[in-house]
Design a protein around this motif. Sequence first.
Motif, PDB file in Angstrom:
ATOM      1  N   LYS A 385      29.171  66.449  12.191  1.00  0.00           N
ATOM      2  CA  LYS A 385      30.437  65.957  11.648  1.00  0.00           C
ATOM      3  C   LYS A 385      30.681  66.625  10.301  1.00  0.00           C
ATOM      4  O   LYS A 385      29.732  67.140   9.682  1.00  0.00           O
ATOM      5  N   PRO A 386      31.910  66.659   9.828  1.00  0.00           N
ATOM      6  CA  PRO A 386      32.229  67.376   8.581  1.00  0.00           C
ATOM      7  C   PRO A 386      31.459  66.795   7.393  1.00  0.00           C
ATOM      8  O   PRO A 386      31.239  65.597   7.316  1.00  0.00           O
ATOM      9  N   LEU A 387      31.035  67.674   6.503  1.00  0.00           N
ATOM     10  CA  LEU A 387      30.287  67.241   5.327  1.00  0.00           C
ATOM     11  C   LEU A 387      31.227  66.958   4.170  1.00  0.00           C
ATOM     12  O   LEU A 387      32.349  67.439   4.135  1.00  0.00           O
ATOM     13  N   ASP A 388      30.726  66.204   3.246  1.00  0.00           N
ATOM     14  CA  ASP A 388      31.516  65.870   2.063  1.00  0.00           C
ATOM     15  C   ASP A 388      31.063  66.733   0.880  1.00  0.00           C
ATOM     16  O   ASP A 388      29.963  66.604   0.387  1.00  0.00           O
ATOM     17  N   TYR A 389      31.949  67.648   0.471  1.00  0.00           N
ATOM     18  CA  TYR A 389      31.582  68.552  -0.623  1.00  0.00           C
ATOM     19  C   TYR A 389      32.128  68.100  -1.972  1.00  0.00           C
ATOM     20  O   TYR A 389      32.027  68.792  -2.961  1.00  0.00           O
ATOM     21  N   GLU A 390      32.768  66.957  -1.992  1.00  0.00           N
ATOM     22  CA  GLU A 390      33.471  66.512  -3.188  1.00  0.00           C
ATOM     23  C   GLU A 390      32.533  65.996  -4.275  1.00  0.00           C
ATOM     24  O   GLU A 390      32.565  64.827  -4.617  1.00  0.00           O
ATOM     25  N   LYS A 391      31.710  66.886  -4.760  1.00  0.00           N
ATOM     26  CA  LYS A 391      30.804  66.503  -5.837  1.00  0.00           C
ATOM     27  C   LYS A 391      30.869  67.595  -6.873  1.00  0.00           C
ATOM     28  O   LYS A 391      30.877  68.777  -6.532  1.00  0.00           O
ATOM     29  N   LEU A 392      30.870  67.203  -8.126  1.00  0.00           N
ATOM     30  CA  LEU A 392      31.042  68.165  -9.209  1.00  0.00           C
ATOM     31  C   LEU A 392      30.058  69.332  -9.126  1.00  0.00           C
ATOM     32  O   LEU A 392      30.430  70.499  -9.233  1.00  0.00           O
ATOM     33  N   GLU A 393      28.790  68.983  -8.869  1.00  0.00           N
ATOM     34  CA  GLU A 393      27.756  70.039  -8.841  1.00  0.00           C
ATOM     35  C   GLU A 393      28.034  71.059  -7.730  1.00  0.00           C
ATOM     36  O   GLU A 393      27.775  72.238  -7.895  1.00  0.00           O
ATOM     37  N   PHE A 394      28.528  70.547  -6.612  1.00  0.00           N
ATOM     38  CA  PHE A 394      28.825  71.447  -5.493  1.00  0.00           C
ATOM     39  C   PHE A 394      30.024  72.310  -5.833  1.00  0.00           C
ATOM     40  O   PHE A 394      30.032  73.518  -5.607  1.00  0.00           O
TER      41      PHE A 394
END
Length: 489
Positions: A385-394
Amino acid sequence: MPQVRVRIAPSPTGSLHLGTARTALYNYLYAKHNNGKFVLRLEDTDEERSQEAYTQDIINHLKWLNLTWDEGPDIGGSYGPYCQTQKEEHYRKLANELVAQKKAYFCYATPEELTILKEEQLKSGKASRYDNRGRYVSEKEAQAYEASGRIPCIRLIVDEPRVITWDDLIKGTIAINSLDLGGDPILIKSSGMAVYNFAVVVDDIDMAITHVIRGEDHIHNTAKQILIYEALGKTYPEFAHSALIFDAEKQKLSKRKHGEFVHISKYASTGYLPEALFNYLAQMSWTPSNGQEIFSQTEAINDFDLNKVSKSPAIFDLTKLNWFNNHYLRQLDNETFKLKAMPYLDLLNLNSYDSNEIHEMLTLIKDGLNNLSEITQALSFFEPKPLDYEKLEFMEILNQDSASKILNLILNNIASFKNLDAKETKALIDSIGINNGFKKGKELYMPIRIALTARLHGPDLSRIFTILKTQQVQTRIKNALALNLQTKS
RNA sequence: GCCCCCAUCGUCUAGAGGCCUAGGACACCUCCCUUUCACGGAGGCGGCAGGGGUUCGAAUCCCCUUGGGGGUACCA
């Protein structure tokens, strides 16, 4: 010397406690070391709090820890019954004999009267104790109490003052004055049920127990119990009192404060191995003569010595347990590991992978685990399933120009990755990187790692790459790139 | 309050008067291995609660103090 017989005697008022488990462990080791018998007995005289479900929990988890008994309520034995509730008559009979011998008496004091007594003593700064008033009740007074409907309990007459002393196998000589025992102790409650201290002594006599190994919270009980042995005309067993287990604040481990982590069931369900918990519990106040930290149950049995058990309490340290568990987990062969991992794997949707791929995933993470329940989290990015990239470090990494360049390069060459093994995949990534001016290293791999797993850390990337397969890799890189464009516009 | 038990690195411990310049393990820190994490390897930090005795000599034996814990139920 008679055969060594020891027992663990939990009360089924809660599920198996860490402290009870360790006491069981000492008893077990002592029995096996001396070719003796280990007995399980249920102390269920607390009518209000005892529950059958707890009995089951205790039995299951002692077995889980591989502390098996030679006699017990579930398997019987020639010294039964192994539950105290089945012996009520027997206790009463013995207590009545003590009354007949003038070693005990009926006490008609009501709880209310005793509360008043206690309050007075407290007020005048004296030690709170029963004042043995029942000893001096005349026949006539007793009849009057009976007539008024009072139901007596039975109390033992205690010599006062008198020093009770024994040579404790762990602590050395302990001496307690009978004056400090709180007055004549109750043998039979007015409900007719034996009180703990009496039932224990009777049972230990009935079961020919030779060594009583238990926690130091029982030290004063031991003094009372010795008195009971004497009244019954029996010699008492050897005693060994071990220090308690504490938490980081040096408080007794309690359900109230620590929740389920005081119960063995919690460790079992979180994916700790019984070998690890056994080893940890054993070494936390006992060290084998060769000084090794890691040892098997057999090694512990061969070497166990009560004399070497620590007198001072130990603090329970989950970090160290984790270290032991990690050790035993790594020692598991892959098939066993997979079997034990299954329940935690089942929490993930991994239907799209075949059993070889699942196998591969497990070998990927095996070395870094504190417990099996961490598997679920460690492998969750494999779920399709799609990943969540919404993190500052990413974002910071993905937003770099080099990142989108690399991801696009992989995407453009995605077809060439098809059917490559991990080694070949790595070589291809490296060469793509080098041909386009990237050094292999963090700059090259981190964007790919984030795109494929939405994490900064994890196992070998090329192996993740091959397990995910080009289709899934392609989708994830596209998603990561799309995000990149979005934030730039 | 009264009674009992206990006291070595942050934690678990080794230590039974001279092998102690107090050893090991976990944790932490540094370095190596390595794309990251983990694993592994090499180092580092860190302790005898305090005070009196006893002794040629004390982490070790004794006493006191202090600190911690347990018990003080017609719970177990």
